[in-house]
Design a protein around this motif. Structure first.
Motif, PDB file in Angstrom:
ATOM      1  N   PHE A 239       1.170  -1.242   0.434  1.00 53.26           N
ATOM      2  CA  PHE A 239       0.204  -0.130   0.226  1.00 53.26           C
ATOM      3  C   PHE A 239       1.021   1.209   0.185  1.00 53.26           C
ATOM      4  CE2 PHE A 239      -2.339  -3.709   1.864  1.00 53.26           C
ATOM      5  CZ  PHE A 239      -3.299  -3.138   1.304  1.00 53.26           C
ATOM      6  N   ILE A 240       0.220   2.369  -0.528  1.00 49.25           N
ATOM      7  CA  ILE A 240       0.809   3.577  -0.373  1.00 49.25           C
ATOM      8  C   ILE A 240      -0.159   4.347  -0.538  1.00 49.25           C
ATOM      9  CG2 ILE A 240       2.508   2.410  -2.217  1.00 49.25           C
ATOM     10  CD1 ILE A 240       0.699   4.554  -4.526  1.00 49.25           C
ATOM     11  N   ALA A 265      -4.270   0.956  -2.894  1.00 51.06           N
ATOM     12  CA  ALA A 265      -3.164  -0.033  -3.145  1.00 51.06           C
ATOM     13  C   ALA A 265      -1.825   0.062  -4.241  1.00 51.06           C
ATOM     14  CB  ALA A 265      -4.246  -1.118  -3.347  1.00 51.06           C
ATOM     15  N   ASN A 266      -0.943  -0.570  -3.817  1.00 56.85           N
ATOM     16  CA  ASN A 266       0.184  -0.107  -4.760  1.00 56.85           C
ATOM     17  C   ASN A 266      -0.001  -0.925  -5.873  1.00 56.85           C
ATOM     18  OD1 ASN A 266       2.665   0.571  -5.948  1.00 56.85           O
ATOM     19  ND2 ASN A 266       3.611  -0.183  -3.980  1.00 56.85           N
ATOM     20  N   PRO A 267       0.051  -0.280  -7.394  1.00 51.27           N
ATOM     21  CA  PRO A 267       0.249  -0.714  -8.400  1.00 51.27           C
ATOM     22  C   PRO A 267       0.795  -1.657  -8.683  1.00 51.27           C
ATOM     23  CG  PRO A 267       0.306   1.186  -8.840  1.00 51.27           C
ATOM     24  CD  PRO A 267       0.364   1.574  -7.653  1.00 51.27           C
ATOM     25  N   ASP A 268       2.456  -1.553  -8.189  1.00 47.33           N
ATOM     26  CA  ASP A 268       3.931  -1.907  -8.421  1.00 47.33           C
ATOM     27  C   ASP A 268       4.138  -3.209  -7.460  1.00 47.33           C
ATOM     28  OD1 ASP A 268       3.898   0.301 -10.902  1.00 47.33           O
ATOM     29  OD2 ASP A 268       4.933   1.275  -8.928  1.00 47.33           O
ATOM     30  N   PHE A 269       2.771  -3.260  -6.935  1.00 45.12           N
ATOM     31  CA  PHE A 269       3.006  -4.799  -6.021  1.00 45.12           C
ATOM     32  C   PHE A 269       2.683  -5.489  -7.249  1.00 45.12           C
ATOM     33  CE2 PHE A 269       1.935  -7.563  -2.575  1.00 45.12           C
ATOM     34  CZ  PHE A 269       3.016  -7.162  -1.944  1.00 45.12           C
ATOM     35  N   GLN A 270       3.048  -6.668  -6.337  1.00 47.34           N
ATOM     36  CA  GLN A 270       2.991  -7.991  -7.219  1.00 47.34           C
ATOM     37  C   GLN A 270       2.877  -8.919  -6.534  1.00 47.34           C
ATOM     38  OE1 GLN A 270       6.206  -8.811 -10.673  1.00 47.34           O
ATOM     39  NE2 GLN A 270       6.645  -6.822 -10.522  1.00 47.34           N
ATOM     40  N   GLY A 271       2.856  -9.194  -4.969  1.00 50.64           N
ATOM     41  CA  GLY A 271       2.439  -9.925  -4.393  1.00 50.64           C
ATOM     42  C   GLY A 271       3.866 -11.048  -3.612  1.00 50.64           C
ATOM     43  N   LYS A 272       3.671 -12.110  -3.182  1.00 49.80           N
ATOM     44  CA  LYS A 272       4.841 -12.685  -2.617  1.00 49.80           C
ATOM     45  C   LYS A 272       5.885 -13.624  -3.693  1.00 49.80           C
ATOM     46  CE  LYS A 272       6.550 -16.489   0.815  1.00 49.80           C
ATOM     47  NZ  LYS A 272       5.487 -17.163   1.429  1.00 49.80           N
TER      48      LYS A 272
END
Length: 406
Positions: A239-240, A265-272
């Motif tokens: 999150f940002i 939600a961070n659009p660049d976050f791709q999960g684990k």
């Protein structure tokens, strides 16, 4: 007109070449009580009576045996001309009419080799149990065979009609160990006794000495060893702060504290991170346990064959009113088919009779309601009458004094 035959009246085998071991039509009035014996194992078993019901296409042909008391067990049986169906076709066929809109109750017929009719209970061992069983949303047709002292039910699901009309149920068993279940002359199940019941032990069993090898590879995919997690991958937050959020003009840092933008939600976050999966070059497929011949398996080509001597109803019903009729036990497929055709014709007319019955009931209900309304109107007290009665002086009362006060 209902035909009175030796088979229908006395339940004996027909003299003709077609062997009819029982054909009960209840066509001879109270004489049915001479053939059918109620069990005496309980004092409160339900009573039975003859009737064609509230509606019918042909009253004479529609008379049958009806359950007459709610919340009761029923146990009644009659003799069959003794026979064996070895090397013969067997047909068990009868009609059931749940005109009471049954909520929970059985409608199945049991066939026995022998039976003490006075001690007939739900535990009495039978050869075959066949017929409908309805309770709530559950509505099925049983076809249970006793084999070596154990009851086996049909593995296929057959639904029983759940309405107020007459339905004909047919079970056909052949010497080649095949069967058919018909409802209103429509095939609902058919096949092999050996496949659709669990009479015999399986032909083969897993080899008890065989074990899965310790090095057996049954994982179809593995992690790609060349797939490396990118540098700083874990530094990307999930999150940002919302970049478009603005501090409200009326925000007071001293009163409200330091303002912080809401998170999104961070659009660049791709999960684990996880490596790619690739086909396993050493994959051997699922291990299959080897089978061996089952020493307990024995061929039996006469599962279908029984000796018969009696038939009966052993039932529980919450709401009574079921009518049983046209009980036919025979080895003649043609005779059974002819009876089914006749039953279907009556069933068509029965629906017309039901419509006429409902219309009569509707008119009677309307007339009753109108009469009750008229009576209520005649007995109605107007507001003026109530007011007039309230203004009248109270009635004079007299007190009876003991004689010694006079």
């Amino acid at each position: 007109m209902k035909i009175y035959t030796i088979a229908s009246v006395l339940g004996l085998a027909a003299v003709a070449t077609a062997e009819i071991f029982m054909h009960e039509t209840f066509a001879d009035g109270d004489a049915w009580t001479e053939r059918w014996t109620p069990s005496t194992h309980k004092d409160d078993l339900g009573a039975l009576k003859l009737t064609a019901g509230k509606f019918f296409a042909d009253e004479n042909k529609s008379v049958g045996l009806q359950t007459a008391e709610d919340y009761r067990f029923y146990a009644v049986s009659a003799p069959i001309t003794p026979f064996s169906n070895k090397n013969k076709d067997l047909v068990i066929q009868y009609s059931v009419k749940n005109e009471q809109s049954i909520d929970c109750g059985g409608g199945y017929l049991k066939l026995f080799k022998e039976l003490d009719p006075l001690n007939f209970t739900g535990d009495s061992e039978y050869n075959i149990m066949f017929g409908p069983d309805i309770c709530g949303s559950k509505s099925m047709v049983h076809a249970i065979f006793n084999y070596n002292g154990k009851n086996h039910d049909l593995k296929k699901s057959v639904s029983a009609p759940n309405d107020v009309y007459t339905h004909t149920y047919t079970l056909i068993v052949k010497p080649d160990q095949t069967y058919q279940v018909l409802v209103d002359n429509e095939e609902k199940a058919a096949g092999s006794l050996l496949e659709d019941w669990d009479f015999l032990a399986p032909k083969t069993i897993p080899d008890p000495d065989a074990k899965k090898p310790a090095d057996w590879v049954d994982e179809a995919e593995i992690d790609d060893p060349e797939d490396i997690k990118p540098a700083n991958y874990d530094d990307i937050p999930e999150f940002i702060p919302d970049p478009e959020a603005e501090k409200p003009e009326d925000w007071d840092d001293e009163m409200d504290g330091d303002w912080e933008a809401p998170s999104i939600a961070n659009p660049d976050f791709q999960g684990k991170w996880a490596p790619k999966r690739i086909p396993n070059p050493d994959y051997q497929g699922p291990w299959v346990h080897p089978e061996i011949d089952n020493p307990e398996y024995k061929v039996d080509n006469e599962i279908y064959a029984y000796d018969f001597g009696r038939a009966g109803f052993d039932l529980w019903q919450v709401k009574s009113g079921t009518i049983f009729d046209d009980i036919l036990i025979t080895d003649d497929l043609k005779v059974a088919a002819e009876q089914r055709e006749e039953a279907l014709e009556l069933a068509k007319k029965e629906k017309e009779s039901k419509e006429a019955y409902d219309e009569v009931q509707r008119k009677e209900a309307e007339e009753k309601a109108a009469a009750e309304a008229e009576t209520a109107k005649e007995n109605e007290v107007t507001p003026e009458e109530i007011k007039k009665k309230s203004q009248l002086p109270p009635p004079t009362t007299f007190t009876h004094l003991p004689s010694n006060t006079l």
